[in-house]
Design a protein around this motif. Structure first.
Motif, short mmCIF file in Angstrom:
data_model
loop_
_atom_site.label_atom_id
_atom_site.label_comp_id
_atom_site.label_asym_id
_atom_site.label_seq_id
_atom_site.Cartn_x
_atom_site.Cartn_y
_atom_site.Cartn_z
N ASP A 1 41.21 33.16 38.14
CA ASP A 1 41.57 34.00 39.23
C ASP A 1 40.32 34.30 40.53
OD1 ASP A 1 42.40 36.48 40.30
OD2 ASP A 1 42.62 37.73 38.58
N MET B 1 40.97 43.15 50.64
CA MET B 1 39.99 43.95 50.01
C MET B 1 40.25 45.38 50.80
SD MET B 1 38.55 42.47 47.73
CE MET B 1 38.45 40.68 46.53
N PRO C 1 41.09 45.88 45.37
CA PRO C 1 41.51 44.43 45.99
C PRO C 1 43.64 44.31 45.95
CG PRO C 1 41.24 44.20 43.76
CD PRO C 1 40.28 45.22 44.12
N GLU C 2 43.67 43.55 47.46
CA GLU C 2 45.00 43.34 46.99
C GLU C 2 45.69 41.53 47.23
OE1 GLU C 2 48.74 44.76 50.44
OE2 GLU C 2 47.28 45.27 50.41
N GLN C 3 46.63 41.63 46.97
CA GLN C 3 46.23 39.78 46.64
C GLN C 3 47.51 40.03 47.06
OE1 GLN C 3 44.93 37.68 44.26
NE2 GLN C 3 45.75 35.89 45.40
N THR D 1 39.93 36.23 42.52
CA THR D 1 39.66 38.13 42.55
C THR D 1 38.33 38.39 42.82
OG1 THR D 1 41.86 38.36 42.53
CG2 THR D 1 40.21 40.43 42.98
N ASP D 2 37.49 38.33 41.23
CA ASP D 2 35.91 38.98 40.76
C ASP D 2 35.19 38.08 42.17
OD1 ASP D 2 37.71 40.63 39.46
OD2 ASP D 2 36.18 38.76 37.49
N ILE E 1 43.75 36.86 49.83
CA ILE E 1 43.67 38.79 49.55
C ILE E 1 42.62 39.81 50.23
CG2 ILE E 1 41.80 39.37 47.16
CD1 ILE E 1 41.71 37.17 46.21
#
Length: 375
Positions: A77, A115, A105-107, A79-80, A113
C-alpha cells in the motif's frame, strides 16, 4: 494629513501598518513591503501545491524512486509514501506562523490517490485557513535492479559439487537456502546490488549466478563454513569499462566433503569402521570397535581413502544378550537372530536391554546413542 503616515502602494488607501520589526537579510517578505490587509490577502495563498505528483514504483519488487535512487520500502500500500511525497512537495507561505495541517487520502483506484489537505495558521495576526487537493499518480515502472535480473545480469558463478560423489538433495537445498539467506541479509542493509539471477540444479550439483563478485565469494565462504569442504576461485575477463578498467567474472567452485556426517566408513587401517561425526576441517568420528575418538590426519579440505559402508540410519535395534568381558558383548544378529560376540565400545550402556547395531562386510558393530556422538 495621515494619522499613520502610511499608504498602501497598491490601492493608495491609508492604513495602520504592522508593528515595526528589524530588517531581515535576503528578499523582503510581503509584509515587509507594507501592503494594506485587503490588498495583501487579495492575492495571498497560504499553500503552494503542485498540480499533480507522480510516485514511481517498481512493479516487480515494490521499490520507490526517491531523489535519484530506488529505495526498498517493503509495502504493498503506497498511501503512506504518497502522503510523504505530498508533504515534501507542499510549500507554506513564509509569513505564516503557528501552522497546523492534516491530510486525508482518498484512494480512487489502484494507481490514483487524491490527497485532501487542510492548513491553518496565523498571518499578520489574522487566522487563515486553506484546503488543497493534490492528485497523486502511482507510476509503475521497472527499477534498475529488477531490470538487471530480467536481463540476466551477473558477475559471478557459485558451483556446488562434492568430492567423489554427487551432493544429496538435502545438501543442494541447504546450499540454496544459505545463498538466499546471505542475499537477504545484504538486502536488509539497503544493498540493492545483492541478488541471485539464476539457480540451476544439475546432475552433479548446483550452479548459481550471483550479482557481484563480492556476493559470490561471501556465499561460497558461508556454504563451506556450514556444510564443510572448501572452495577455489578462478576469473575470466569479460570486458572493459569506459575508463579502461578490466572487468572479470569470477567462478567460485565449492567442493563439499567426500563423506557426510552420520556416514559409516572403513579407513581400512586395521581399527575397524568409523562413524563420521564432523566434516569441518579434519574429518572426525568415533571408532565403532572401541568407542575411541578418531581424527583423520590429512590436509584441510581433503579426505582419507576409506570404504563407504552406509549411514547410522541403516542401523537396527537388537537385544543385548550378555556382557562377556571388558572387550566383548553378545547381541542378537538382527538378520539371523543368532547370538553373536561383538566388540564392546566404551560408549555401550551395559544395563540396556536393547542397543542399535550396524552390519556390514566389516562385521556387526554397536552404534553409539545419537546424543553421545559428539561427547
Amino acid at each position: 494629513m495621515s494619522r499613520s503616515g502610511a499608504f498602501c502602494p497598491k490601492c493608495g488607501d491609508e492604513f495602520e501598518p504592522p508593528e515595526d520589526r528589524p530588517a531581515l537579510p535576503g528578499p523582503k517578505r510581503d509584509s515587509e513591503r507594507v501592503l494594506c490587509d485587503a490588498c495583501y490577502f487579495e492575492e495571498f495563498d497560504l499553500v503552494d501545491a503542485p498540480e499533480t505528483i507522480e510516485v514511481r514504483v517498481c512493479s516487480q519488487c515494490g521499490a520507490v524512486h526517491k531523489g535519484n535512487r530506488w529505495v526498498d520500502v517493503g509495502a504493498d500500500d503506497y498511501t503512506d509514501i504518497a502522503v510523504e511525497q505530498v508533504s515534501e512537495a507542499l510549500g507554506v507561505h513564509v509569513d505564516a506562523e503557528a501552522v497546523d495541517w492534516q491530510v486525508a487520502p482518498e484512494q480512487l483506484d489502484r494507481n490514483n490517490i487524491r490527497m485532501h489537505t487542510e492548513f491553518s495558521g496565523v498571518v499578520r495576526g489574522t487566522p487563515v485557513h486553506e484546503q488543497v487537493s493534490v492528485p497523486v499518480r502511482i507510476s509503475r515502472q521497472t527499477c534498475k535492479r529488477c531490470g538487471k535480473i530480467a536481463g540476466g545480469s551477473f558477475a559471478s558463478v557459485v558451483q556446488v559439487r562434492a568430492d567423489g560423489r554427487d551432493p544429496t538433495d538435502e545438501e543442494v537445498e541447504r546450499a540454496k537456502t544459505i545463498a538466499q539467506e546471505y542475499i537477504a541479509e545484504r538486502e536488509a542493509t539497503g544493498d540493492r546490488n545483492a541478488f541471485i539471477t539464476e539457480t540451476n540444479e544439475i546432475d552433479d550439483g548446483l550452479n548459481m549466478k550471483i550479482s557481484t563478485n563480492q556476493m559470490g565469494h561471501g556465499i561460497a565462504k558461508r556454504i563451506t563454513a556450514q556444510l564443510g569442504g572448501g572452495y577455489s576461485d578462478s576469473k575470466r575477463l569479460i570486458t572493459e569499462d569506459e575508463d579502461g578498467q578490466k572487468l572479470y567474472r569470477m567462478t567460485y567452485a565449492v567442493r563439499l566433503p567426500r563423506y557426510r556426517q552420520g556416514e559409516i566408513i572403513d579407513p581400512e587401517d586395521g581399527d575397524g569402521p568409523v562413524l563420521v561425526t564432523s566434516v569441518q576441517g579434519n574429518l572426525k568420528g568415533v571408532q565403532l570397535a572401541t568407542g575411541e575418538k578418531y581424527e583423520a590426519q590429512f590436509e584441510e579440505g581433503e579426505a582419507p581413502d576409506a570404504r563407504r559402508l552406509g549411514f547410522r540410519e541403516d542401523g537396527q535395534p537388537t537385544t543385548l544378550v550378555a556382557v562377556e568381558d571388558e572387550n566383548a558383548v553378545q547381541v542378537l544378529d538382527p538378520e539371523t537372530f543368532e547370538s553373536v560376540t561383538v566388540p564392546r565400545p566404551a560408549y555401550l550402556d551395559t544395563d540396556a536391554d536393547e542397543v542399535p547395531v550396524f552390519k556390514s562386510h566389516a562385521g556387526l558393530h554397536v552404534l553409539p546413542a545419537a546424543e553421545s556422538d559428539d561427547e
